[in-house]
Design a protein around this motif. Structure first.
Motif, PDB file in Angstrom:
ATOM      1  N   PHE A   1       6.310   5.201   7.733  1.00 36.14           N
ATOM      2  CA  PHE A   1       7.354   5.672   8.506  1.00 36.14           C
ATOM      3  C   PHE A   1       8.513   5.826   7.626  1.00 36.14           C
ATOM      4  CE2 PHE A   1       4.897   4.886  12.648  1.00 36.14           C
ATOM      5  CZ  PHE A   1       4.268   4.057  12.249  1.00 36.14           C
TER       6      PHE A   1
ATOM      7  N   ARG B   1       6.126  10.362  10.160  1.00 35.14           N
ATOM      8  CA  ARG B   1       5.101   9.376  10.156  1.00 35.14           C
ATOM      9  C   ARG B   1       3.893   9.638   9.452  1.00 35.14           C
ATOM     10  NH1 ARG B   1       0.628   9.072  13.275  1.00 35.14           N
ATOM     11  NH2 ARG B   1      -0.306   7.088  14.073  1.00 35.14           N
TER      12      ARG B   1
ATOM     13  N   LEU C   1       5.919  -3.368  12.588  1.00 29.92           N
ATOM     14  CA  LEU C   1       6.763  -2.706  11.502  1.00 29.92           C
ATOM     15  C   LEU C   1       7.355  -3.601  10.441  1.00 29.92           C
ATOM     16  CD1 LEU C   1       8.610   0.348  12.855  1.00 29.92           C
ATOM     17  CD2 LEU C   1       6.688   0.389  11.375  1.00 29.92           C
TER      18      LEU C   1
ATOM     19  N   GLU D   1      -0.260   8.931   8.026  1.00 29.75           N
ATOM     20  CA  GLU D   1      -1.427   7.942   7.979  1.00 29.75           C
ATOM     21  C   GLU D   1      -1.928   8.057   6.452  1.00 29.75           C
ATOM     22  OE1 GLU D   1      -2.318   9.689  12.420  1.00 29.75           O
ATOM     23  OE2 GLU D   1      -3.946   9.062  11.496  1.00 29.75           O
TER      24      GLU D   1
ATOM     25  N   TYR E   1      -0.133   2.911   8.182  1.00 31.62           N
ATOM     26  CA  TYR E   1       0.765   3.808   8.677  1.00 31.62           C
ATOM     27  C   TYR E   1       2.017   3.608   7.777  1.00 31.62           C
ATOM     28  CZ  TYR E   1      -2.464   4.435  12.727  1.00 31.62           C
ATOM     29  OH  TYR E   1      -3.257   4.358  13.475  1.00 31.62           O
TER      30      TYR E   1
ATOM     31  N   MET F   1       3.269  -0.079   8.611  1.00 25.08           N
ATOM     32  CA  MET F   1       2.628  -0.772   9.614  1.00 25.08           C
ATOM     33  C   MET F   1       0.973  -0.844   9.706  1.00 25.08           C
ATOM     34  SD  MET F   1       2.145  -0.074  13.511  1.00 25.08           S
ATOM     35  CE  MET F   1       3.609  -0.237  14.212  1.00 25.08           C
TER      36      MET F   1
END
Lengths: 114, 115
Positions: B35, B50, B103, B52, B33, B95
């Motif tokens: 962010f 966010r 994070l 993916e 992930y 992450m």
């Protein structure tokens, strides 16, 4: 909304004092974190915890310890505060496996060690 | 270990302009992930967007969008029609989706929107 509460917004301590920074979350999150924020360095992970009484070292654990006796509370402890621990401290919580992973942060504690 | 790099310590633009903040990262993972968090003067960290990694479509949230280039390990944030309230520190973060989920942050970019 998830609420992560840090007990103090500003804190002034003297060198050598034992300092406790408290963090409480209200959403039953398993994972909790303590970060330190310094200009030009971003946020660096000090310690994190996956469950009650469990803790893992982050990237900069030296001079710090943590306590997690209850799921909602994660405490950061400076055993003997030093001037190089003057910084902003951010607590965060997180619930993994929900498909919408993100950390929720407290509003920070600005610690000054004199 | 994963690392995140933000090479622009400070940026400044005029209100209503478009601005792009850069972020690169290093990882051997295939899925993860990414962010962008915003930290205004109130110090409260606010999730902006966010992404993916397994999704090829770039994430968007109103005036905020990302340009996710997986092969180049690049994850830039574009803010369109910038507003005074966008003035803040912006942090890029990474992450893993499993194991020790935490994070990893970049150094941050201080963005100022001028009237």
């Amino acid at each position: 909304d998830v609420k992560v509460t840090q007990s103090s917004r500003y804190l002034v301590k003297r060198t050598g004092e034992k300092v406790f920074l408290e963090c409480v979350q209200d959403m039953d999150h398993e994972n909790m974190f303590w970060y330190r924020q310094d200009p030009g360095l971003g946020l660096r992970l000090i310690y994190f915890s996956y469950d009650v009484k469990m803790k893992e070292k982050g990237d900069i654990p030296e001079g710090y310890s943590v306590s997690r006796e209850k799921k909602e509370r994660f405490s950061l402890i400076l055993e003997s505060a030093s001037t190089n621990q003057t910084s902003m401290y951010l607590c965060a919580s997180f619930a993994p496996g929900q498909g919408n992973e993100k950390l929720f942060f407290g509003s920070g504690t600005q610690l000054s060690v004199l | 270990a994963q690392t995140v790099t933000q090479s622009q310590p400070e940026m400044s633009v005029q209100e209503a302009e478009t601005v792009t903040l850069s972020c690169t990262y290093d990882t051997s993972e295939n899925n993860y992930y990414l962010f962008w968090y915003k930290q205004p003067p109130s110090r409260q960290m606010i999730l902006v967007i966010r992404q993916e990694a397994y999704k090829q479509q770039n994430a968007t949230e109103n005036r905020f969008s990302v340009n996710f280039q997986k092969a180049a390990k690049s994850f830039s944030l574009k803010i369109s029609d910038s507003q005074l309230g966008d003035t803040a520190m912006y942090f890029c973060a990474f992450m893993k989706p499993w194991g020790a989920q935490k994070l990893v942050f970049g150094q941050g970019t201080r963005l100022t929107i001028n009237p």
